[in-house]
Design a protein around this motif. Sequence first.
Motif, mmCIF file in Angstrom:
data_model
loop_
_atom_site.group_PDB
_atom_site.id
_atom_site.type_symbol
_atom_site.label_atom_id
_atom_site.label_comp_id
_atom_site.label_asym_id
_atom_site.label_seq_id
_atom_site.Cartn_x
_atom_site.Cartn_y
_atom_site.Cartn_z
ATOM 1 N N LEU A 105 -7.766 8.194 -43.571
ATOM 2 C CA LEU A 105 -7.534 9.640 -43.693
ATOM 3 C C LEU A 105 -8.706 10.445 -43.145
ATOM 4 N N LYS A 106 -9.912 9.977 -43.561
ATOM 5 C CA LYS A 106 -11.117 10.658 -43.051
ATOM 6 C C LYS A 106 -11.196 10.561 -41.543
ATOM 7 N N SER A 107 -10.856 9.352 -41.032
ATOM 8 C CA SER A 107 -10.899 9.176 -39.578
ATOM 9 C C SER A 107 -9.907 10.103 -38.888
ATOM 10 N N GLY A 108 -8.675 10.180 -39.485
ATOM 11 C CA GLY A 108 -7.678 11.084 -38.919
ATOM 12 C C GLY A 108 -8.122 12.535 -39.002
ATOM 13 N N LEU A 109 -8.698 12.884 -40.157
ATOM 14 C CA LEU A 109 -9.193 14.260 -40.310
ATOM 15 C C LEU A 109 -10.309 14.547 -39.338
ATOM 16 N N ARG A 110 -11.209 13.539 -39.176
ATOM 17 C CA ARG A 110 -12.307 13.728 -38.209
ATOM 18 C C ARG A 110 -11.763 13.876 -36.802
ATOM 19 N N GLN A 111 -10.711 13.083 -36.476
ATOM 20 C CA GLN A 111 -10.115 13.180 -35.146
ATOM 21 C C GLN A 111 -9.486 14.555 -34.937
ATOM 22 N N VAL A 112 -8.738 15.003 -35.988
ATOM 23 C CA VAL A 112 -8.119 16.339 -35.897
ATOM 24 C C VAL A 112 -9.187 17.416 -35.790
ATOM 25 N N GLU A 113 -10.243 17.267 -36.607
ATOM 26 C CA GLU A 113 -11.328 18.250 -36.577
ATOM 27 C C GLU A 113 -12.032 18.248 -35.225
ATOM 28 N N LEU A 114 -12.220 17.012 -34.682
ATOM 29 C CA LEU A 114 -12.859 16.905 -33.379
ATOM 30 C C LEU A 114 -12.003 17.554 -32.294
ATOM 31 N N GLU A 115 -10.679 17.247 -32.345
ATOM 32 C CA GLU A 115 -9.779 17.876 -31.371
ATOM 33 C C GLU A 115 -9.772 19.390 -31.536
ATOM 34 N N LYS A 116 -9.795 19.840 -32.795
ATOM 35 C CA LYS A 116 -9.831 21.288 -33.046
ATOM 36 C C LYS A 116 -11.106 21.896 -32.490
ATOM 37 N N GLN A 117 -12.234 21.203 -32.737
ATOM 38 C CA GLN A 117 -13.509 21.716 -32.230
ATOM 39 C C GLN A 117 -13.521 21.739 -30.709
ATOM 40 N N LEU A 118 -12.976 20.652 -30.097
ATOM 41 C CA LEU A 118 -12.946 20.615 -28.634
ATOM 42 C C LEU A 118 -12.063 21.732 -28.081
ATOM 43 N N THR A 119 -10.888 21.934 -28.745
ATOM 44 C CA THR A 119 -9.997 23.015 -28.299
ATOM 45 C C THR A 119 -10.662 24.370 -28.446
ATOM 46 N N GLU A 120 -11.288 24.563 -29.625
ATOM 47 C CA GLU A 120 -11.973 25.841 -29.850
ATOM 48 C C GLU A 120 -13.100 26.030 -28.847
ATOM 49 N N LYS A 121 -13.844 24.933 -28.582
ATOM 50 C CA LYS A 121 -14.945 25.029 -27.622
ATOM 51 C C LYS A 121 -14.423 25.348 -26.233
ATOM 52 N N SER A 122 -13.306 24.660 -25.860
ATOM 53 C CA SER A 122 -12.729 24.910 -24.541
ATOM 54 C C SER A 122 -12.263 26.354 -24.409
ATOM 55 N N LEU A 123 -11.531 26.829 -25.459
ATOM 56 C CA LEU A 123 -11.062 28.214 -25.423
ATOM 57 C C LEU A 123 -12.231 29.186 -25.420
ATOM 58 N N LYS A 124 -13.244 28.867 -26.222
ATOM 59 C CA LYS A 124 -14.418 29.746 -26.280
ATOM 60 C C LYS A 124 -15.110 29.814 -24.929
ATOM 61 N N GLU A 125 -15.288 28.620 -24.308
ATOM 62 C CA GLU A 125 -15.926 28.604 -22.993
ATOM 63 C C GLU A 125 -15.084 29.350 -21.966
ATOM 64 N N LYS A 126 -13.744 29.154 -22.063
ATOM 65 C CA LYS A 126 -12.847 29.827 -21.126
ATOM 66 C C LYS A 126 -12.961 31.340 -21.251
ATOM 67 N N TYR A 127 -12.883 31.821 -22.522
ATOM 68 C CA TYR A 127 -12.962 33.263 -22.722
ATOM 69 C C TYR A 127 -14.353 33.795 -22.426
ATOM 70 N N GLU A 128 -15.387 32.968 -22.701
ATOM 71 C CA GLU A 128 -16.738 33.412 -22.372
ATOM 72 C C GLU A 128 -16.896 33.564 -20.861
ATOM 73 N N ILE A 129 -16.287 32.611 -20.102
ATOM 74 C CA ILE A 129 -16.347 32.712 -18.643
ATOM 75 C C ILE A 129 -15.603 33.951 -18.166
ATOM 76 N N GLN A 130 -14.388 34.175 -18.755
ATOM 77 C CA GLN A 130 -13.625 35.367 -18.364
ATOM 78 C C GLN A 130 -14.378 36.642 -18.703
ATOM 79 N N ILE A 131 -14.953 36.652 -19.921
ATOM 80 C CA ILE A 131 -15.712 37.838 -20.321
ATOM 81 C C ILE A 131 -16.913 38.032 -19.423
#
Length: 400
Positions: A105-131
């Motif tokens: 469960l922890k591994s799955g949660l860590r994977q989901v959290e990691l994917e969430k962080q990567l998605t958030e980071k990607s979106l953040k970088e994308k919007y930061e570049i656009q901004i």
Amino acid sequence: MNEIQCPHCGKAFKVDEAGYAAILKQVRDSEFEQQLHERLELAEKDKLNAVELAMNKVSNEMQQDAAARNAEIQDLKAQLSANEVAQKLSITEAVSAVEKERDELKSGLRQVELEKQLTEKSLKEKYEIQIKDRDDAIERLRDMKARLSTKMVGETLEQHCETEFNRIRSTAFPKAYFEKDNDASAGSKGDYIFRDSDEADTEIVSIMFEMKNESDTTATKKKNEDFLKELDKDRTEKGCEYAVLVSLLEPDSELYNSGIVDVFHRYPKMYVIRPQFFLPIITLLRNAAMKSLEYKAELALVKAQNVDITNFEDDLDTFKTAFAKNYDLASRKFQKAIDEIDKSIDHLQKTKDALLGTDRNLRLANNKAQDVTIKKLTRRNPTMAAKFDELSDQESSDSE
């Protein structure tokens, strides 16, 4: 008297019967005491032996009982140990299964959290570049305006426009005429006249320019609209096709800050622009006029042959008007795109649509231009049609 010899020292002494009896009594009592003492000692020894035997017996019995009890205890301990081991094993297995599920469960949660962080980071970088891109674009525009405003401090608007034109004259407009309008014979004059011609000295386009700085206002003339009537009059008197007001008036106006603004609803072929669009408006009008250059050349040839070209000119003017309308529509959309860029980068999609609309209208204008032929233009002109038929027959005769 009785004589008694001491057993220790061997000395003989005499005692009477009473003393003898006393001594005899003492001896007898001493022997009795000794015998009694000996018997008591023996009895005590027997007692002690019996007690020791009893204690040994009891001890043996106790040892045997303890051994039996120890054996039972060991059996119980063995059973308890086996039960404890089994219980511990069951607990360990259960805990292991729970921990495994927890870890999964922890591994799955860590994977989901990691994917969430990567998605958030990607979106953040994308919007930061656009901004950042938008900020850079805005900063470039602000810097351009700041440099332009700073440049205006040390020179007049006329000097600025003349300098900008002369900077590219040799490469972009080698045959163009751009000089101050010094002819005030009609009572007024504009600031500059632009004319461009082709290699055969046929005029391509002409523009009357009026430049207005903030210091050029008067008590009765403070807005751009106040200067349009006189500019249109100067354009007509000097025979210019277009009129352009280059203005720094009404600096807070969103309309005039949007880019190239046509005021055709008030005066034909007239524009109001900010200084940064001075060269772009010349380029746009010159390039649009180049499309009709071919027809102007044909018109000049027909005039040289003294042909009645009344209807021909009407058709050409109709074409030019239609072309101008398409161009004006394209120009407005183009200015809308410039407006969107100048006001906010958030309107990039609208800018794209406006530019696409410009391209479509330019294609329509080009298609109309390509569709115009001499035959179509002379369709309502019998004189022209007859003339071209004569030329065609003449060419056929010459070829024979």
